[in-house]
Design a protein around this motif. Structure first.
Motif, PDB file in Angstrom:
ATOM      1  N   GLN A   1       0.889  -1.145  -0.029  1.00 13.14           N
ATOM      2  CA  GLN A   1       0.313   0.064   0.044  1.00 13.14           C
ATOM      3  C   GLN A   1       0.890   1.221  -0.004  1.00 13.14           C
ATOM      4  N   CYS A   2       2.075   1.210  -0.059  1.00 14.12           N
ATOM      5  CA  CYS A   2       3.034   2.341   0.378  1.00 14.12           C
ATOM      6  C   CYS A   2       4.046   2.370  -0.856  1.00 14.12           C
ATOM      7  N   HIS A   3       4.375   3.488  -0.989  1.00 14.21           N
ATOM      8  CA  HIS A   3       5.651   3.893  -2.103  1.00 14.21           C
ATOM      9  C   HIS A   3       6.736   2.931  -1.541  1.00 14.21           C
ATOM     10  N   SER A   4       7.236   3.082  -0.399  1.00  8.28           N
ATOM     11  CA  SER A   4       8.486   2.582   0.175  1.00  8.28           C
ATOM     12  C   SER A   4       8.069   1.176   0.818  1.00  8.28           C
ATOM     13  N   VAL A   5       9.031   0.400   1.054  1.00  9.22           N
ATOM     14  CA  VAL A   5       9.212  -1.105   1.376  1.00  9.22           C
ATOM     15  C   VAL A   5       9.964  -1.168   2.411  1.00  9.22           C
ATOM     16  N   ALA A   6       9.173  -1.618   3.618  1.00  9.89           N
ATOM     17  CA  ALA A   6       9.720  -1.829   4.861  1.00  9.89           C
ATOM     18  C   ALA A   6      10.427  -3.255   4.859  1.00  9.89           C
ATOM     19  N   LYS A   7      11.629  -3.606   5.524  1.00  9.72           N
ATOM     20  CA  LYS A   7      12.121  -4.747   5.231  1.00  9.72           C
ATOM     21  C   LYS A   7      11.340  -5.883   6.214  1.00  9.72           C
ATOM     22  N   ASN A   8      10.455  -5.689   7.225  1.00  5.04           N
ATOM     23  CA  ASN A   8       9.833  -6.253   8.062  1.00  5.04           C
ATOM     24  C   ASN A   8       8.725  -5.247   8.806  1.00  5.04           C
ATOM     25  N   GLY A   9       7.980  -6.271   9.748  1.00  7.48           N
ATOM     26  CA  GLY A   9       7.302  -5.403  10.365  1.00  7.48           C
ATOM     27  C   GLY A   9       7.482  -5.711  12.289  1.00  7.48           C
ATOM     28  N   PHE A  10       7.316  -4.517  12.970  1.00 14.86           N
ATOM     29  CA  PHE A  10       7.817  -4.659  14.250  1.00 14.86           C
ATOM     30  C   PHE A  10       7.018  -3.839  14.977  1.00 14.86           C
ATOM     31  N   THR A  11       6.878  -4.049  16.189  1.00 15.26           N
ATOM     32  CA  THR A  11       6.491  -3.178  17.199  1.00 15.26           C
ATOM     33  C   THR A  11       7.255  -3.363  18.326  1.00 15.26           C
ATOM     34  N   LEU A  12       7.860  -2.132  18.959  1.00 14.82           N
ATOM     35  CA  LEU A  12       8.645  -2.105  20.113  1.00 14.82           C
ATOM     36  C   LEU A  12       7.856  -1.530  21.162  1.00 14.82           C
ATOM     37  N   ALA A  13       8.022  -1.961  22.636  1.00 19.93           N
ATOM     38  CA  ALA A  13       7.532  -1.530  23.636  1.00 19.93           C
ATOM     39  C   ALA A  13       8.605  -1.029  24.670  1.00 19.93           C
ATOM     40  N   PHE A  14       8.078   0.103  25.171  1.00 15.15           N
ATOM     41  CA  PHE A  14       9.034   0.908  26.236  1.00 15.15           C
ATOM     42  C   PHE A  14       8.426   1.207  27.517  1.00 15.15           C
ATOM     43  N   ARG A  15       9.318   0.874  28.516  1.00 19.25           N
ATOM     44  CA  ARG A  15       8.795   1.314  29.786  1.00 19.25           C
ATOM     45  C   ARG A  15       9.346   2.682  30.017  1.00 19.25           C
ATOM     46  N   ILE A  16       8.597   3.818  30.339  1.00 18.03           N
ATOM     47  CA  ILE A  16       9.253   5.017  30.403  1.00 18.03           C
ATOM     48  C   ILE A  16       9.162   5.453  31.901  1.00 18.03           C
ATOM     49  N   HIS A  17       9.959   6.313  32.400  1.00 18.46           N
ATOM     50  CA  HIS A  17       9.903   6.946  33.681  1.00 18.46           C
ATOM     51  C   HIS A  17      10.508   8.449  33.626  1.00 18.46           C
ATOM     52  N   CYS A  18       9.837   9.135  34.418  1.00 16.43           N
ATOM     53  CA  CYS A  18      10.126  10.603  34.747  1.00 16.43           C
ATOM     54  C   CYS A  18      10.882  10.770  35.967  1.00 16.43           C
ATOM     55  N   ASP A  19      12.146  11.014  36.175  1.00 15.36           N
ATOM     56  CA  ASP A  19      12.907  11.281  37.431  1.00 15.36           C
ATOM     57  C   ASP A  19      12.125  12.195  38.220  1.00 15.36           C
ATOM     58  N   SER A  20      11.845  13.405  37.356  1.00 14.19           N
ATOM     59  CA  SER A  20      11.311  14.616  38.052  1.00 14.19           C
ATOM     60  C   SER A  20      10.203  14.549  38.894  1.00 14.19           C
ATOM     61  N   CYS A  21       9.134  13.894  38.198  1.00  9.85           N
ATOM     62  CA  CYS A  21       7.856  13.743  38.981  1.00  9.85           C
ATOM     63  C   CYS A  21       7.377  12.422  39.377  1.00  9.85           C
ATOM     64  N   GLY A  22       8.181  11.334  38.849  1.00 11.83           N
ATOM     65  CA  GLY A  22       7.652   9.887  39.233  1.00 11.83           C
ATOM     66  C   GLY A  22       6.789   9.418  38.220  1.00 11.83           C
ATOM     67  N   PHE A  23       6.480  10.051  37.205  1.00 16.33           N
ATOM     68  CA  PHE A  23       5.457   9.293  36.320  1.00 16.33           C
ATOM     69  C   PHE A  23       6.162   8.327  35.574  1.00 16.33           C
ATOM     70  N   GLU A  24       5.280   7.202  35.403  1.00 17.35           N
ATOM     71  CA  GLU A  24       5.938   5.941  34.822  1.00 17.35           C
ATOM     72  C   GLU A  24       4.691   5.305  33.920  1.00 17.35           C
ATOM     73  N   ASP A  25       5.084   4.919  32.583  1.00 25.94           N
ATOM     74  CA  ASP A  25       4.238   4.345  31.741  1.00 25.94           C
ATOM     75  C   ASP A  25       4.796   3.435  30.699  1.00 25.94           C
ATOM     76  N   PHE A  26       4.089   3.051  29.759  1.00 25.53           N
ATOM     77  CA  PHE A  26       4.314   2.233  28.543  1.00 25.53           C
ATOM     78  C   PHE A  26       3.894   2.817  27.357  1.00 25.53           C
ATOM     79  N   ILE A  27       4.747   2.610  26.381  1.00 25.61           N
ATOM     80  CA  ILE A  27       4.595   3.342  25.094  1.00 25.61           C
ATOM     81  C   ILE A  27       5.066   2.276  23.964  1.00 25.61           C
ATOM     82  N   LYS A  28       4.485   2.325  22.688  1.00 25.88           N
ATOM     83  CA  LYS A  28       5.022   1.478  21.677  1.00 25.88           C
ATOM     84  C   LYS A  28       5.463   2.343  20.427  1.00 25.88           C
ATOM     85  N   ILE A  29       6.290   1.618  19.769  1.00 25.30           N
ATOM     86  CA  ILE A  29       6.739   2.401  18.364  1.00 25.30           C
ATOM     87  C   ILE A  29       6.607   1.092  17.293  1.00 25.30           C
ATOM     88  N   SER A  30       5.643   1.330  16.313  1.00 20.31           N
ATOM     89  CA  SER A  30       5.536   0.367  15.491  1.00 20.31           C
ATOM     90  C   SER A  30       5.394   0.890  14.108  1.00 20.31           C
TER      91      SER A  30
END
Length: 109
Positions: free
Chosen positions: A63-92
């Motif tokens: 469906q796209c003009h460019s071609v990706a070598k494969n498919g992936f989703t990476l997950a990250f656990r993030i944390h803010c040292d300033s306020c203590g916020f912590e959560d999860f995000i994904k990049i895909s």
């Protein structure tokens, strides 16, 4: 090999959805995420990462003009040292493949 999040379930909260999590490159080509709770672009730390999904063929290649070598989703656990916020995000490369962020926020699932 240790499991991501010690094998416990994870999912990002509403605090990182809807455009609330922002980021940028600063003085290098590294990308930094800014804490969605702090008012001054406090940079969060990535504490942990994992491969959430992998595919040998990217489903959007036909469906796209460019071609990706494969498919992936990476997950990250993030944390803010300033306020203590912590959560999860994904990049895909198997989700939304282009357009504008405003279009994504206005579309229904």
């Amino acid at each position: 090999m240790q499991q991501f999040n010690n094998g416990k379930p994870y999912h990002g909260s509403p605090d990182v959805e809807g455009g609330k999590l922002r980021g940028a490159t600063v003085d290098t080509d590294y990308f930094y995420f800014f804490c969605p709770k702090c008012p001054d672009d406090q940079i969060v730390r990535v504490l942990e990462h994992g491969i959430h999904a992998q595919q040998a063929v990217n489903p959007y290649n036909d469906q796209c003009h460019s071609v990706a070598k494969n498919g992936f989703t990476l997950a990250f656990r993030i944390h803010c040292d300033s306020c203590g916020f912590e959560d999860f995000i994904k990049i895909s490369n198997t989700g939304w493949q282009g357009g504008r962020a405003v279009d994504m926020r206005n579309s229904s699932p």
